[in-house]
Design a protein around this motif. Structure first.
Motif, short mmCIF file in Angstrom:
data_model
loop_
_atom_site.label_atom_id
_atom_site.label_comp_id
_atom_site.label_asym_id
_atom_site.label_seq_id
_atom_site.Cartn_x
_atom_site.Cartn_y
_atom_site.Cartn_z
N ALA A 202 -69.01 -25.42 69.62
CA ALA A 202 -70.17 -24.83 70.30
C ALA A 202 -69.97 -23.33 70.45
N GLY A 203 -71.08 -22.60 70.37
CA GLY A 203 -71.04 -21.17 70.64
C GLY A 203 -70.34 -20.33 69.60
N VAL A 204 -70.32 -20.81 68.35
CA VAL A 204 -69.67 -20.03 67.28
C VAL A 204 -70.75 -19.57 66.29
N PRO A 205 -70.55 -18.43 65.65
CA PRO A 205 -71.55 -17.96 64.69
C PRO A 205 -71.57 -18.83 63.44
N ALA A 206 -72.72 -18.90 62.82
CA ALA A 206 -72.84 -19.66 61.57
C ALA A 206 -72.17 -18.89 60.45
N LEU A 207 -71.42 -19.60 59.62
CA LEU A 207 -70.78 -18.99 58.47
C LEU A 207 -71.38 -19.57 57.20
#
Length: 211
Positions: A202-207
């Motif tokens: 959760a709360g991580v940027p999309a790569l």
């Protein structure tokens, strides 16, 4: 998430494990299941399996290069790689399973036949990188392990892959993406996030997708 540097024996073992996981995952798929979408955009499982089978054939060209000194590129052209992938939907489930198994066996036999001197021979990858032949098992391990997950059958997830493989993969992708920090979370989920695959963090940027 650091550990001892991966060794040639590590990579060869991971390639064998990934191949077994992939073959097991496709063993029971019927035509409909094979034609279903994979986890990769616009690819069915047939596209994916054809890609992995063609990859073994292509890496076999580099094994030949290392063994004989005769330059043999992975693919004659970018078009050849695309043709191999597009071939997938034209084949039956049994034909794809046979190609996947036979190409993997041939590649493994070629790698087994390399001498200590030949392992040090340099070859050029499809991306234009000059690498020693000792990198070939790692290249194959990435393909079979990650794409076994990409089949999306639920039989193989990142949690089913060897911890050492995940640690090595995280180190490689992290370096290529230029990331100084990683999110907290289970190693399989962090690996999936780094590789641009579905994850539970959760709360991580999309790569974007990797590999």
């Amino acid at each position: 998430m650091t550990g001892a540097p991966r060794t040639l024996n590590d990579a060869r073992a991971w390639a064998r494990i990934g191949t077994e996981l992939l073959l097991d995952a496709v063993a029971g798929l019927d035509e409909d299941a094979f034609s279903a979408p994979s986890l990769l955009p616009n690819w069915t499982r047939k596209h994916l399996v054809a890609h992995v089978a063609a990859n073994a054939d292509a890496l076999g060209n580099l094994v030949h290069w290392a063994a004989t000194g005769e330059e043999r590129p992975m693919y004659a052209s970018a078009e050849e790689r695309a043709v191999g992938i597009a071939k997938g939907p034209t084949l039956s489930a049994d034909e794809l399973r046979s190609w996947l198994a036979a190409s993997a066996d041939k590649l493994a036999a070629g790698l087994d036949g390399l001498t200590d001197e030949q392992w040090g021979g340099e070859v050029v990858t499809a991306q234009g990188r000059t690498v020693p032949a000792t990198e070939l098992p790692w290249m194959r391990a990435r393909e079979v392990c990650v794409h076994a997950v990409d089949l999306g059958t639920g039989v193989v997830t990142f949690a089913d892959l060897p911890k050492g493989f995940l640690t090595a993969l995280v180190a490689e992708i992290r370096a290529k993406r230029g990331l100084t920090e990683l999110p907290d979370g289970p190693l399989p989920e962090v690996t999936a996030w780094l590789a641009g695959r579905p994850h539970t963090l959760a709360g991580v940027p999309a790569l974007g997708p990797w590999l």
